[in-house]
Motif scaffolding. Structure first.
Motif, short mmCIF file in Angstrom:
data_model
loop_
_atom_site.label_atom_id
_atom_site.label_comp_id
_atom_site.label_asym_id
_atom_site.label_seq_id
_atom_site.Cartn_x
_atom_site.Cartn_y
_atom_site.Cartn_z
N TRP A 79 0.83 -1.21 0.00
CA TRP A 79 0.00 0.00 0.00
C TRP A 79 0.87 1.26 0.00
CZ3 TRP A 79 -3.24 -2.19 4.64
CH2 TRP A 79 -4.12 -3.17 4.16
N LYS A 80 1.93 1.25 0.81
CA LYS A 80 2.81 2.42 0.87
C LYS A 80 3.49 2.67 -0.47
CE LYS A 80 3.92 2.40 5.82
NZ LYS A 80 4.99 2.23 6.84
N GLN A 81 4.00 1.60 -1.09
CA GLN A 81 4.66 1.74 -2.39
C GLN A 81 3.68 2.25 -3.45
OE1 GLN A 81 6.26 -2.17 -3.12
NE2 GLN A 81 8.05 -1.86 -1.80
N ALA A 82 2.47 1.68 -3.45
CA ALA A 82 1.46 2.10 -4.42
C ALA A 82 1.06 3.56 -4.20
CB ALA A 82 0.23 1.20 -4.34
N ALA A 83 0.90 3.96 -2.93
CA ALA A 83 0.53 5.34 -2.61
C ALA A 83 1.62 6.31 -3.06
CB ALA A 83 0.27 5.47 -1.11
N LEU A 84 2.88 5.94 -2.84
CA LEU A 84 3.99 6.82 -3.21
C LEU A 84 4.09 6.98 -4.72
CD1 LEU A 84 6.46 8.43 -2.23
CD2 LEU A 84 7.79 6.33 -2.41
N LEU A 85 4.06 5.87 -5.45
CA LEU A 85 4.21 5.93 -6.91
C LEU A 85 3.01 6.60 -7.57
CD1 LEU A 85 5.69 2.37 -7.58
CD2 LEU A 85 6.90 4.56 -7.73
#
Length: 387
Positions: free
Chosen positions: A247-253
């Motif tokens: 979720w964090k990676q998806a939110a950042l990208l």
């Protein structure tokens, strides 16, 4: 084979319903302008004369436009996988029941478009849903990879063509500030003073303006990949497991992509190219950012948000109710305020209407297991002449 019935309350995924409830707020926020003025034929999303109204339009353009229908599509894809897995678990025919579901949505959407509001999305979901069935058995990784190709590649090619056109003649991509004056004037006259039959004819004209064969391929290329991304997210366990790192990676990208593409008309200039990138890339990117952040928040604080969850449980009924209420407020056979209100008034109405929907949904689902339209659709899906 076990009987195939609708999902029981205890088996529903709260995160899905909460996100659906949230999406309804964004959809109403975006649709409100189209409910009360002929924005369909205006070239820019920011066109008001007064600074307060322009500020509201800019806010909606940046944070809601082209991001909440994709969110609805994303959740539709996830819900389809749930439907598929339940049919498989019960030993029932997914194709049979899901086809009935799509046909039911098509009928409801056609009634909605013809007799309530031209901006219906259900007919598109139903038609594209049949295409989506082809991809449903794919793995989560294959789904999201192909979804990104389908979403990005055609839009990159289109953007390159527009860029070369801009490089050759910048004025060729300028927006027509006045829009289509003849269509705008006709919409104002019909929706303000026309009979119900005349309004219906105008609704069908407006619907055909968007849903014409030339636009059909673009509708498929914008909705289908969101179905696929939602299906991939569900198969990866996003809605029933803790996937904090993903979720964090998806939110950042996705947040970074949204910041770049959503703001292009403001960093550079608003023209056909920047508007295209803002809607086709920036909008879905912000959708993925909203989903990722929403799931992170729900996972960290274990929020139940029962009223919003109830609104999402009845998302189909509430979506249609928004159109019904707003067309009665603005069209000639109702209160007739079409073309008469400011964006600030529209924003206030959004807060009031959505607040009422949240309250009514919370009360409704304390007594009933399904929303009224959801109940009718399920009766159609699961009806059988067999004993």
């Amino acid at each position: 084979m076990d009987a195939f019935k609708a999902v029981a309350k205890k088996d529903r995924l709260h995160s899905l319903d909460i996100l659906r409830g949230f999406s309804l707020l964004g959809i109403l926020l975006v649709n409100m302008k189209s409910f009360h003025e002929p924005v369909l034929y205006e070239s820019s999303f920011v066109s008001s004369k007064y600074w307060s109204d322009r500020l509201i339009e800019q806010f909606i353009n940046l944070f809601a436009q082209a991001s909440f229908y994709p969110l609805f599509s994303f959740l539709f894809g996830a819900g389809t996988v749930i439907f598929y897995e339940r049919a498989k678990e019960k030993g029932q025919s997914f194709n049979r029941y899901y086809s009935k579901r799509l046909i039911g949505l098509l009928i409801i959407g056609a009634i909605h478009a013809a007799f309530i509001w031209h901006g219906d999305i259900l007919t598109n979901y139903a038609i594209i849903g049949f295409i989506f069935m082809i991809f449903l058995k794919w793995s989560a990784d294959r789904l999201w990879k192909w979804a990104l190709w389908i979403l990005i590649l055609p839009n990159v090619l289109m953007s390159l063509l527009l860029f070369f056109a801009y490089a050759g003649e910048p004025a060729s991509l300028s927006l027509n500030e006045s829009g289509s004056q003849q269509s705008i004037q006709q919409s104002l006259e019909v929706y303000q003073t026309g009979s119900f039959l005349e309004v219906t004819q105008q609704r069908l004209t407006d619907w055909a303006y968007v849903n014409n064969p030339a636009n059909g391929i673009f509708l498929v290329l914008s909705i289908l990949p969101l179905f696929m991304l939602g299906a991939s997210a569900y198969k990866r366990g996003w809605f029933h497991q803790s996937k904090v790192q993903e979720w964090k990676q998806a939110a950042l990208l996705s947040g970074a992509a949204a910041a770049v593409f959503k703001g292009l008309p403001y960093y550079w200039e608003e023209n056909v190219l920047t508007q295209h990138l803002q809607l086709s890339i920036g909008g879905p990117a912000l959708t993925l950012c909203y989903v990722s952040i929403g799931l992170l928040v729900l996972d960290k604080w274990q929020l139940k948000l029962s009223p919003i969850r109830a609104t999402g449980r009845g998302s189909l009924s509430n979506y249609l109710l928004q159109s019904f209420i707003c067309t009665l407020l603005f069209y000639s056979y109702g209160l007739g305020f079409y073309g008469e209100i400011t964006e600030l008034t529209g924003l206030i109405l959004v807060v009031i209407i959505y607040g009422v929907q949240v309250a009514l949904s919370h009360i409704w689902f304390k007594r009933f297991p399904f929303g009224p339209v959801e109940w009718l659709l399920r009766k159609w899906i699961y009806f059988s002449f067999r004993a």
